[in-house]
Design a protein around this motif. Sequence first.
Motif, short mmCIF file in Angstrom:
data_model
loop_
_atom_site.label_atom_id
_atom_site.label_comp_id
_atom_site.label_asym_id
_atom_site.label_seq_id
_atom_site.Cartn_x
_atom_site.Cartn_y
_atom_site.Cartn_z
N GLU A 101 55.76 55.27 48.17
CA GLU A 101 55.15 53.94 48.10
C GLU A 101 54.15 53.69 49.23
O GLU A 101 53.11 53.07 49.02
CB GLU A 101 56.26 52.88 48.13
CG GLU A 101 55.91 51.67 47.31
CD GLU A 101 57.07 50.68 47.15
OE1 GLU A 101 58.24 51.02 47.48
OE2 GLU A 101 56.78 49.56 46.71
N ASN A 102 54.44 54.22 50.43
CA ASN A 102 53.53 53.99 51.56
C ASN A 102 52.15 54.61 51.33
O ASN A 102 51.13 53.99 51.61
CB ASN A 102 54.15 54.44 52.89
CG ASN A 102 54.53 55.93 52.94
OD1 ASN A 102 54.41 56.64 51.95
ND2 ASN A 102 55.00 56.39 54.08
N ILE A 103 52.11 55.80 50.74
CA ILE A 103 50.81 56.44 50.53
C ILE A 103 50.08 55.77 49.36
O ILE A 103 48.87 55.62 49.37
CB ILE A 103 50.91 57.98 50.36
CG1 ILE A 103 49.53 58.64 50.45
CG2 ILE A 103 51.58 58.40 49.08
CD1 ILE A 103 48.91 58.61 51.83
N GLU A 104 50.85 55.32 48.37
CA GLU A 104 50.21 54.62 47.26
C GLU A 104 49.44 53.41 47.77
O GLU A 104 48.28 53.18 47.40
CB GLU A 104 51.23 54.15 46.20
CG GLU A 104 50.58 53.15 45.24
CD GLU A 104 51.35 52.91 43.94
OE1 GLU A 104 50.74 53.10 42.88
OE2 GLU A 104 52.53 52.53 43.99
N LYS A 105 50.04 52.66 48.66
CA LYS A 105 49.37 51.47 49.21
C LYS A 105 48.08 51.85 49.90
O LYS A 105 47.05 51.19 49.74
CB LYS A 105 50.30 50.75 50.19
CG LYS A 105 51.47 50.06 49.50
CD LYS A 105 51.90 48.79 50.26
CE LYS A 105 52.97 48.01 49.53
NZ LYS A 105 54.34 48.59 49.74
N GLU A 106 48.11 52.92 50.69
CA GLU A 106 46.90 53.34 51.41
C GLU A 106 45.81 53.82 50.46
O GLU A 106 44.64 53.47 50.63
CB GLU A 106 47.22 54.48 52.39
CG GLU A 106 47.94 54.00 53.63
CD GLU A 106 47.89 55.03 54.74
OE1 GLU A 106 46.82 55.63 54.98
OE2 GLU A 106 48.94 55.26 55.37
N VAL A 107 46.21 54.62 49.48
CA VAL A 107 45.22 55.15 48.54
C VAL A 107 44.59 54.00 47.75
O VAL A 107 43.37 53.94 47.59
CB VAL A 107 45.85 56.20 47.60
CG1 VAL A 107 44.92 56.55 46.46
CG2 VAL A 107 46.24 57.46 48.37
N VAL A 108 45.41 53.06 47.30
CA VAL A 108 44.89 51.94 46.51
C VAL A 108 43.93 51.10 47.36
O VAL A 108 42.88 50.68 46.88
CB VAL A 108 46.04 51.08 45.92
CG1 VAL A 108 45.53 49.76 45.37
CG2 VAL A 108 46.76 51.87 44.82
N SER A 109 44.24 50.92 48.64
CA SER A 109 43.35 50.08 49.44
C SER A 109 42.03 50.81 49.72
O SER A 109 40.96 50.18 49.75
CB SER A 109 44.03 49.58 50.72
OG SER A 109 44.02 50.60 51.68
N MET B 263 37.33 48.62 43.18
CA MET B 263 38.29 48.40 42.08
C MET B 263 39.16 47.19 42.38
O MET B 263 40.38 47.33 42.54
CB MET B 263 39.23 49.60 41.98
CG MET B 263 38.60 50.82 41.38
SD MET B 263 39.79 52.13 41.50
CE MET B 263 39.33 53.16 40.12
N LYS B 264 38.58 46.05 42.45
CA LYS B 264 39.37 44.89 42.88
C LYS B 264 40.52 44.58 41.93
O LYS B 264 40.33 44.14 40.81
CB LYS B 264 38.47 43.66 43.04
CG LYS B 264 37.73 43.65 44.38
CD LYS B 264 38.71 43.36 45.57
CE LYS B 264 38.10 43.74 46.92
NZ LYS B 264 38.74 44.92 47.53
N GLY B 265 41.68 44.88 42.43
CA GLY B 265 42.91 44.52 41.72
C GLY B 265 43.13 45.28 40.41
O GLY B 265 42.22 45.90 39.86
N GLY B 266 44.33 45.26 39.95
CA GLY B 266 44.63 45.76 38.63
C GLY B 266 44.68 47.28 38.47
O GLY B 266 45.03 47.77 37.41
N PHE B 267 44.31 48.02 39.51
CA PHE B 267 44.35 49.47 39.35
C PHE B 267 45.54 50.08 40.04
O PHE B 267 45.86 49.75 41.17
CB PHE B 267 43.06 50.11 39.86
CG PHE B 267 41.91 49.90 38.93
CD1 PHE B 267 41.71 50.72 37.84
CD2 PHE B 267 41.06 48.82 39.12
CE1 PHE B 267 40.66 50.50 36.96
CE2 PHE B 267 40.01 48.59 38.24
CZ PHE B 267 39.81 49.43 37.17
N SER B 268 46.18 50.99 39.34
CA SER B 268 47.35 51.64 39.91
C SER B 268 46.93 53.03 40.39
O SER B 268 45.85 53.52 40.09
CB SER B 268 48.43 51.78 38.85
OG SER B 268 47.97 52.67 37.85
N LEU B 269 47.83 53.66 41.09
CA LEU B 269 47.64 55.02 41.56
C LEU B 269 47.33 55.94 40.38
O LEU B 269 46.45 56.80 40.44
CB LEU B 269 48.92 55.46 42.26
CG LEU B 269 48.88 56.70 43.13
CD1 LEU B 269 47.82 56.56 44.21
CD2 LEU B 269 50.24 56.93 43.77
#
Length: 338
Positions: A298-306, A314-320
Amino acid sequence: MNSDRAAARLRVVLGHLGCPPYEAVIAHPTSGAISSASFHPQQFQYTQNNNVLSLEQRKFYEENGFLVIKNLVSDADIERFRNEFERLCRQEVKPPGLLLMKDVTIAKSVYAPNEKVITKAQDFQEDEELFRYCTLPEILKYVECFTGPNIMAMHTMLINKPPDPGKKTSRHPLHQDLHYFPFRPSNSIVCAWTAMEHIDRNNGCLVVLPGTHKGTLKPHDYPQWEGGVNIMYHGIQDYDKNNARVHLVMEKGDTVFFHPLLIHGSGQNRTQGFRKAISCHFASSSCHYIDVTGTSQENIEKEVVSIADRFYGMKGGFSLKDIWRFRARLVRGQRINL
Ligand SMILES: CCCCCCCCCCCCCC(=O)SCCNC(=O)CCNC(=O)[C@H](O)C(C)(C)COP(=O)(O)OP(=O)(O)OC[C@H]1O[C@@H](n2cnc3c(N)ncnc32)[C@H](O)[C@@H]1OP(=O)(O)O
Ligand SMILES: Nc1ncnc2c1ncn2[C@@H]1O[C@H](COP(=O)(O)OP(=O)(O)OP(=O)(O)O)[C@@H](O)[C@H]1O
Ligand SMILES: O=C(O)CCC(=O)C(=O)O
Ligand SMILES: [Fe+2]
Ligand SMILES: [Mg+2]
């Protein structure tokens, strides 16, 4: 009789009968000869049945989680990758999606667009010249031994490890690549990493912990390094320090294939040269995406998404999963799930 002894015996028997060596027998499973599968029921877990790897090579990967193939990529191709990388660094070409990453120390000091400030070029799937690496038949021939016939290039990198700026930030902490990947099964994923010059401990070669691919995915986080750590360079905090570290000394063109659970990293570059390697993570297109919510990823997902938000807007709505699906490219066979 255990299967190793059985295989050895078979080799002796076939030798007496004037038959081709054992590996050649595997290569002709339709000839009526006994295939490796019948000798090693369930024994091979990390490699697929085809006629590319010798029995020795297969066993080595199964046991160690990596396999070095000497002299696999030609000097001419490496020269082409080197030239293209320089063009990218000078920003003469700007393929969509390409991320140019600077070393954390260098990023905070000077800036001039040249190869001396770029630590890594990532996501070169839209750069025809560099992406050739991911389609080379000599690379895919081996990749297929791990992924099977339907192959996706999931992540691409040209790593340009700089002379260490004195803070040891050129190191890459020990990690498992699977930490970054929201798809499974792990045994259908493999990294190909090709040395673009002679690489040893002086210029920061790859370091592996053999056999760790048999373990599970460990929690990763930023190491507590005084001199700073590059963004997203997560490491394993609690790996077994008694594990033997093996330094992979490689020549230009040598290629290592390794499992995404294999614990590896790279040391600091003590030379004045920029140590170069090109790599791609491949996966079987029949792998499936997983939701990493609630897991150690989960920690890396947050970084990659940001970063993706910032980079692609990709403002909002996109997942890993969306980010990976969008960057992945089919290189052989059929696109199934990924
Ligand atoms: C879409 C993403 C997908 C990624 C999937 C990954 C999967 C990987 C799977 C495979 C396994 C692979 C395993 C792996 O390889 S993990 C490593 C993977 N690394 C990355 O993916 C990094 C990607 N890099 C970038 O996106 C850019 O370079 C960033 C966004 C970081 C900077 O962008 P840009 O260069 O345009 O920005 P700037 O010059 O305006 O600076 C902005 C701020 O950022 C600071 N800064 C700069 N560089 C670094 C640094 N290195 N460390 C820390 N901080 C850094 C800088 O000082 C400044 O801060 P401040 O002065 O304002 O405080
Ligand atoms: N004591 C340690 N604890 C945690 N990680 C380490 C330790 N020593 C090395 N590493 C990590 O292991 C990898 C390679 O280590 P290696 O010892 O080859 O490199 P180095 O320490 O930079 O250089 P050298 O040991 O050759 O002086 C790097 O990813 C490094 O970050
Ligand atoms: O230092 C290298 O070339 C390898 C780095 C690495 O393991 C990675 O980027 O995942
Ligand atoms: Fe890695
Ligand atoms: Mg050391």
